[in-house]
Design a protein around this motif. Structure first.
Motif, PDB file in Angstrom:
ATOM      1  N   HIS A 227       0.799  -1.222   0.000  1.00 48.86           N
ATOM      2  CA  HIS A 227       0.000   0.000   0.000  1.00 48.86           C
ATOM      3  C   HIS A 227       0.834   1.275   0.000  1.00 48.86           C
ATOM      4  O   HIS A 227       0.279   2.375  -0.049  1.00 48.86           O
ATOM      5  CB  HIS A 227      -0.943   0.009   1.209  1.00 48.86           C
ATOM      6  N   GLY A 228       2.151   1.175   0.062  1.00 49.39           N
ATOM      7  CA  GLY A 228       2.987   2.364   0.027  1.00 49.39           C
ATOM      8  C   GLY A 228       2.990   3.107   1.359  1.00 49.39           C
ATOM      9  O   GLY A 228       2.883   2.515   2.431  1.00 49.39           O
ATOM     10  N   ILE A 229       3.080   4.426   1.290  1.00 50.21           N
ATOM     11  CA  ILE A 229       3.203   5.259   2.475  1.00 50.21           C
ATOM     12  C   ILE A 229       1.970   5.147   3.372  1.00 50.21           C
ATOM     13  O   ILE A 229       0.839   5.127   2.879  1.00 50.21           O
ATOM     14  CB  ILE A 229       3.396   6.735   2.051  1.00 50.21           C
ATOM     15  N   ILE A 245       2.032  10.741  12.564  1.00 47.89           N
ATOM     16  CA  ILE A 245       0.904  11.145  11.723  1.00 47.89           C
ATOM     17  C   ILE A 245       0.474   9.913  10.939  1.00 47.89           C
ATOM     18  O   ILE A 245       1.242   9.378  10.120  1.00 47.89           O
ATOM     19  CB  ILE A 245       1.291  12.282  10.761  1.00 47.89           C
ATOM     20  N   ASP A 246      -0.729   9.430  11.203  1.00 51.20           N
ATOM     21  CA  ASP A 246      -1.233   8.214  10.567  1.00 51.20           C
ATOM     22  C   ASP A 246      -2.072   8.540   9.334  1.00 51.20           C
ATOM     23  O   ASP A 246      -2.408   9.696   9.076  1.00 51.20           O
ATOM     24  CB  ASP A 246      -2.073   7.414  11.563  1.00 51.20           C
ATOM     25  N   ASP A 247      -2.385   7.472   8.607  1.00 48.61           N
ATOM     26  CA  ASP A 247      -3.243   7.576   7.420  1.00 48.61           C
ATOM     27  C   ASP A 247      -2.705   8.568   6.398  1.00 48.61           C
ATOM     28  O   ASP A 247      -3.464   9.291   5.737  1.00 48.61           O
ATOM     29  CB  ASP A 247      -4.679   7.969   7.819  1.00 48.61           C
ATOM     30  N   VAL A 248      -1.409   8.603   6.268  1.00 57.04           N
ATOM     31  CA  VAL A 248      -0.762   9.494   5.299  1.00 57.04           C
ATOM     32  C   VAL A 248      -0.859   8.874   3.910  1.00 57.04           C
ATOM     33  O   VAL A 248      -0.603   7.679   3.723  1.00 57.04           O
ATOM     34  CB  VAL A 248       0.714   9.727   5.681  1.00 57.04           C
ATOM     35  N   THR A 249      -1.229   9.692   2.945  1.00 63.98           N
ATOM     36  CA  THR A 249      -1.302   9.192   1.564  1.00 63.98           C
ATOM     37  C   THR A 249      -0.090   9.606   0.736  1.00 63.98           C
ATOM     38  O   THR A 249       0.297   8.895  -0.197  1.00 63.98           O
ATOM     39  CB  THR A 249      -2.564   9.726   0.870  1.00 63.98           C
ATOM     40  N   VAL A 399       8.331   3.973  -4.377  1.00 65.28           N
ATOM     41  CA  VAL A 399       7.383   3.682  -3.293  1.00 65.28           C
ATOM     42  C   VAL A 399       6.116   4.499  -3.525  1.00 65.28           C
ATOM     43  O   VAL A 399       6.181   5.733  -3.577  1.00 65.28           O
ATOM     44  CB  VAL A 399       7.986   4.033  -1.914  1.00 65.28           C
ATOM     45  N   PRO A 400       4.957   3.876  -3.667  1.00 63.78           N
ATOM     46  CA  PRO A 400       3.717   4.633  -3.895  1.00 63.78           C
ATOM     47  C   PRO A 400       3.482   5.668  -2.801  1.00 63.78           C
ATOM     48  O   PRO A 400       3.544   5.366  -1.607  1.00 63.78           O
ATOM     49  CB  PRO A 400       2.631   3.556  -3.879  1.00 63.78           C
ATOM     50  N   GLY A 401       3.234   6.908  -3.218  1.00 64.74           N
ATOM     51  CA  GLY A 401       2.965   7.973  -2.270  1.00 64.74           C
ATOM     52  C   GLY A 401       4.184   8.697  -1.741  1.00 64.74           C
ATOM     53  O   GLY A 401       4.041   9.682  -1.008  1.00 64.74           O
ATOM     54  N   LEU A 402       5.374   8.245  -2.096  1.00 67.76           N
ATOM     55  CA  LEU A 402       6.601   8.905  -1.636  1.00 67.76           C
ATOM     56  C   LEU A 402       7.190   9.716  -2.782  1.00 67.76           C
ATOM     57  O   LEU A 402       7.477   9.195  -3.857  1.00 67.76           O
ATOM     58  CB  LEU A 402       7.618   7.872  -1.162  1.00 67.76           C
ATOM     59  N   TRP A 403       7.376  11.024  -2.534  1.00 63.53           N
ATOM     60  CA  TRP A 403       7.861  11.956  -3.533  1.00 63.53           C
ATOM     61  C   TRP A 403       9.134  12.625  -3.039  1.00 63.53           C
ATOM     62  O   TRP A 403       9.336  12.791  -1.837  1.00 63.53           O
ATOM     63  CB  TRP A 403       6.813  13.038  -3.815  1.00 63.53           C
ATOM     64  N   VAL A 404       9.981  13.026  -3.987  1.00 62.36           N
ATOM     65  CA  VAL A 404      11.232  13.715  -3.631  1.00 62.36           C
ATOM     66  C   VAL A 404      11.337  14.998  -4.436  1.00 62.36           C
ATOM     67  O   VAL A 404      11.039  15.027  -5.645  1.00 62.36           O
ATOM     68  CB  VAL A 404      12.470  12.828  -3.899  1.00 62.36           C
ATOM     69  N   ALA A 405      11.770  16.062  -3.771  1.00 64.04           N
ATOM     70  CA  ALA A 405      12.066  17.333  -4.443  1.00 64.04           C
ATOM     71  C   ALA A 405      13.292  17.911  -3.746  1.00 64.04           C
ATOM     72  O   ALA A 405      13.189  18.646  -2.762  1.00 64.04           O
ATOM     73  CB  ALA A 405      10.882  18.285  -4.347  1.00 64.04           C
ATOM     74  N   ALA A 406      14.476  17.562  -4.247  1.00 68.16           N
ATOM     75  CA  ALA A 406      15.710  17.947  -3.562  1.00 68.16           C
ATOM     76  C   ALA A 406      16.887  17.862  -4.530  1.00 68.16           C
ATOM     77  O   ALA A 406      16.799  17.269  -5.603  1.00 68.16           O
ATOM     78  CB  ALA A 406      15.961  17.044  -2.357  1.00 68.16           C
ATOM     79  N   GLY A 407      18.015  18.451  -4.112  1.00 71.57           N
ATOM     80  CA  GLY A 407      19.247  18.382  -4.901  1.00 71.57           C
ATOM     81  C   GLY A 407      19.422  19.541  -5.855  1.00 71.57           C
ATOM     82  O   GLY A 407      20.050  19.398  -6.902  1.00 71.57           O
ATOM     83  N   HIS A 408      18.947  20.734  -5.489  1.00 66.98           N
ATOM     84  CA  HIS A 408      18.948  21.884  -6.397  1.00 66.98           C
ATOM     85  C   HIS A 408      20.246  22.687  -6.382  1.00 66.98           C
ATOM     86  O   HIS A 408      20.336  23.718  -7.052  1.00 66.98           O
ATOM     87  CB  HIS A 408      17.784  22.820  -6.047  1.00 66.98           C
ATOM     88  N   THR A 409      21.229  22.266  -5.617  1.00 61.64           N
ATOM     89  CA  THR A 409      22.525  22.951  -5.483  1.00 61.64           C
ATOM     90  C   THR A 409      22.314  24.448  -5.208  1.00 61.64           C
ATOM     91  O   THR A 409      21.531  24.803  -4.352  1.00 61.64           O
ATOM     92  CB  THR A 409      23.418  22.733  -6.720  1.00 61.64           C
ATOM     93  N   ILE A 427       1.182  15.476  -7.833  1.00 62.69           N
ATOM     94  CA  ILE A 427       0.406  14.846  -6.768  1.00 62.69           C
ATOM     95  C   ILE A 427      -1.072  14.808  -7.127  1.00 62.69           C
ATOM     96  O   ILE A 427      -1.772  13.825  -6.838  1.00 62.69           O
ATOM     97  CB  ILE A 427       0.643  15.590  -5.438  1.00 62.69           C
ATOM     98  N   PHE A 428      -1.557  15.851  -7.800  1.00 66.75           N
ATOM     99  CA  PHE A 428      -2.967  15.888  -8.187  1.00 66.75           C
ATOM    100  C   PHE A 428      -3.208  15.324  -9.586  1.00 66.75           C
ATOM    101  O   PHE A 428      -4.290  15.485 -10.149  1.00 66.75           O
ATOM    102  CB  PHE A 428      -3.499  17.309  -8.083  1.00 66.75           C
ATOM    103  N   GLY A 429      -2.200  14.671 -10.157  1.00 67.00           N
ATOM    104  CA  GLY A 429      -2.418  13.905 -11.384  1.00 67.00           C
ATOM    105  C   GLY A 429      -2.166  14.618 -12.681  1.00 67.00           C
ATOM    106  O   GLY A 429      -2.512  14.098 -13.750  1.00 67.00           O
ATOM    107  N   ASP A 430      -1.557  15.816 -12.658  1.00 64.27           N
ATOM    108  CA  ASP A 430      -1.245  16.501 -13.917  1.00 64.27           C
ATOM    109  C   ASP A 430      -0.109  15.778 -14.645  1.00 64.27           C
ATOM    110  O   ASP A 430       0.780  15.189 -14.033  1.00 64.27           O
ATOM    111  CB  ASP A 430      -0.813  17.951 -13.654  1.00 64.27           C
ATOM    112  N   LYS A 431      -0.111  15.876 -15.943  1.00 68.92           N
ATOM    113  CA  LYS A 431       0.961  15.293 -16.741  1.00 68.92           C
ATOM    114  C   LYS A 431       2.134  16.270 -16.828  1.00 68.92           C
ATOM    115  O   LYS A 431       1.954  17.483 -16.794  1.00 68.92           O
ATOM    116  CB  LYS A 431       0.463  14.954 -18.147  1.00 68.92           C
TER     117      LYS A 431
END
Length: 446
Positions: A227-229, A245-249, A399-409, A427-431
């Protein structure tokens, strides 16, 4: 019409990336405060790391090219919508690169006005006034290491130009050449005050319902293979209590250089960089310097301690005039001190800051006598693969539900809005287009 699912989103990190992600999540067309919960966890305070100690330069010639134009445009839109000129100092500015040659005589003229210390002994008007090298072993001396802001494409945009008349806080007599960035008449650079920008975005996100918890140090992100995160564990550093924090999506890890501590497989690590802030109200320019110093020059603070100069050859600090009566300057990076547990434990090498002040003082009479507002250090987040620096990681992991935004120097402030905008959309499904897909963490087995 497709029914929306409930989402319990946790953002880890209160720097520019975490705050822009929180901001754009609450501005996304699909965001519904009844169905969607956003919590931002920050181990110390908003913009306490590199986001509060950066220069704030914005440039269309920055990198990565797949992200820069979008983010540069969003900076302008944010400023227009939220009065960024007054709230966080958004403005256009000139930007160029120069080479300067400083003689022993030039240093003798200025050394008495240094803000660091009184004149050295022996001020009798001859070359003995200059600090000279001591008997400290050669291995303590090293080449100046440039903090790379420009790639080859950016260098190719430089064009010959005379020193602008209003760039009067530099000594034009010492300048060998000045190259202006961008096409003649075209504005290619802007700036913000990063600390004020990041805090303003946090406030705007909070107004839309984001729960920002400070002194909340994330210790563990829990997931299952099927089920991922599902939960996030953190410590309240004020009380020592542990919370879950439970029930995190969804979890967005935007913890800058600490991303690699929480998710080692991202291979995001920290590179310490020092900077200083002068109290000076000068014309708006960002200047990349290449300063040739006398062969026997030693910054006075080091000579007074019996040390020799640390650097051979030229030095190249970057200097950014900023709004609110400041001038920011940054120098070389170093890896001498490992990344600490939190931003409030970052140590500053005062001597490295004083080096930076001394070098800049050789070409700027204005800054040579300006009060010093801050001597500081931070860790820049680098994404390292096979020993080389790569672009930032932006997007979903394996991992489903796990996102990364890092490493921008060094381009985190420039690329913060674009990153937050893309993360909210993903996260909201945009392409996303194929170019941005190059930054997908899954391409690097994250």
């Amino acid at each position: 019409m497709e029914a929306q699912q409930k989402r319990n989103i946790v953002i880890v990190g209160g720097g520019i990336i975490g705050c822009t992600t929180a901001y754009y999540l609450t501005r996304h067309p699909k965001f519904n405060p009844v169905l969607h919960t956003v919590t931002l966890l920050e181990a110390t305070s908003i913009a306490s790391g590199a986001s509060g100690k950066a220069g704030g330069l914005l440039a269309l010639w920055a990198y990565p090219t797949c992200l820069v134009p979008l983010s540069y445009r969003l900076h302008g839109q944010l400023a227009a919508e939220h009065n960024g000129a007054e709230r966080w100092g958004y403005r256009r500015l000139g930007c160029g690169s120069l080479a300067a040659t400083v003689s022993a005589h030039d240093i003798k003229v200025r050394i008495s006005s240094s803000p660091l210390s009184p004149p050295a002994n022996g001020a009798n008007g001859d070359s003995s006034d200059l600090p000279i090298q001591s008997t400290v072993p050669d291995e303590l001396s090293k080449d100046w290491e440039k903090l790379s802001k420009q790639d080859d494409n950016a260098v190719g945009l430089l064009q010959d130009s005379r020193l602008p008349p209003d760039l009067d806080w530099l000594d034009g007599r010492l300048v060998q050449y000045y190259e202006e960035m961008g096409s003649p008449g075209a504005t290619e650079t802007a700036q913000v005050h990063p600390f004020h920008l990041t805090n303003a975005l946090a406030d705007l996100a909070r107004e839309r319902g984001v729960d920002i918890r400070l002194q909340a140090k994330v210790n563990k992100i829990n997931d299952t293979n099927t089920h991922g995160i599902h939960s996030v564990e953190y410590e309240d550093r004020n009380t020592g209590e542990r919370h879950t924090i439970d029930d995190v999506t969804d979890v967005v890890v935007a913890a800058g250089p600490w991303t690699g501590k929480l998710l080692p497989r991202t291979r995001v690590e920290g590179l310490r960089a020092h900077s200083v802030v002068f109290e000076a109200d000068v014309s708006p320019y960002a200047v990349f310097t290449d300063i040739q110093l006398p062969p026997d020059y030693v910054p006075e603070h080091r000579a007074n301690q019996g040390q020799k100069r640390r650097h051979r050859g030229n030095v190249d600090p970057e200097i950014y005039a900023r709004p609110f009566g400041e001038v920011y300057a940054c120098g070389e990076p170093d890896k001498s001190i490992p990344l600490p547990a939190t931003t409030d434990e970052v140590s500053t090498d005062e001597s490295q800051c004083d080096d930076l002040i001394a070098y800049i003082g050789t070409i700027s009479p204005t800054l040579a006598t300006a009060p010093i507002k801050a001597r500081q250090a931070c860790y820049l987040p680098q994404h390292i693969r096979f020993g080389e620096q790569r672009g930032p990681l932006i997007g979903p992991t394996s991992v489903p539900g796990l996102w990364v935004a890092a490493g921008h120097t060094c381009w985190g402030i420039q690329n913060g809005p674009g990153t937050g905008y893309l993360m909210a959309g993903m996260i909201f499904g945009d392409k996303t287009d194929d170019e941005v897909g190059k930054l997908d963490p899954r391409r690097f087995k994250v």
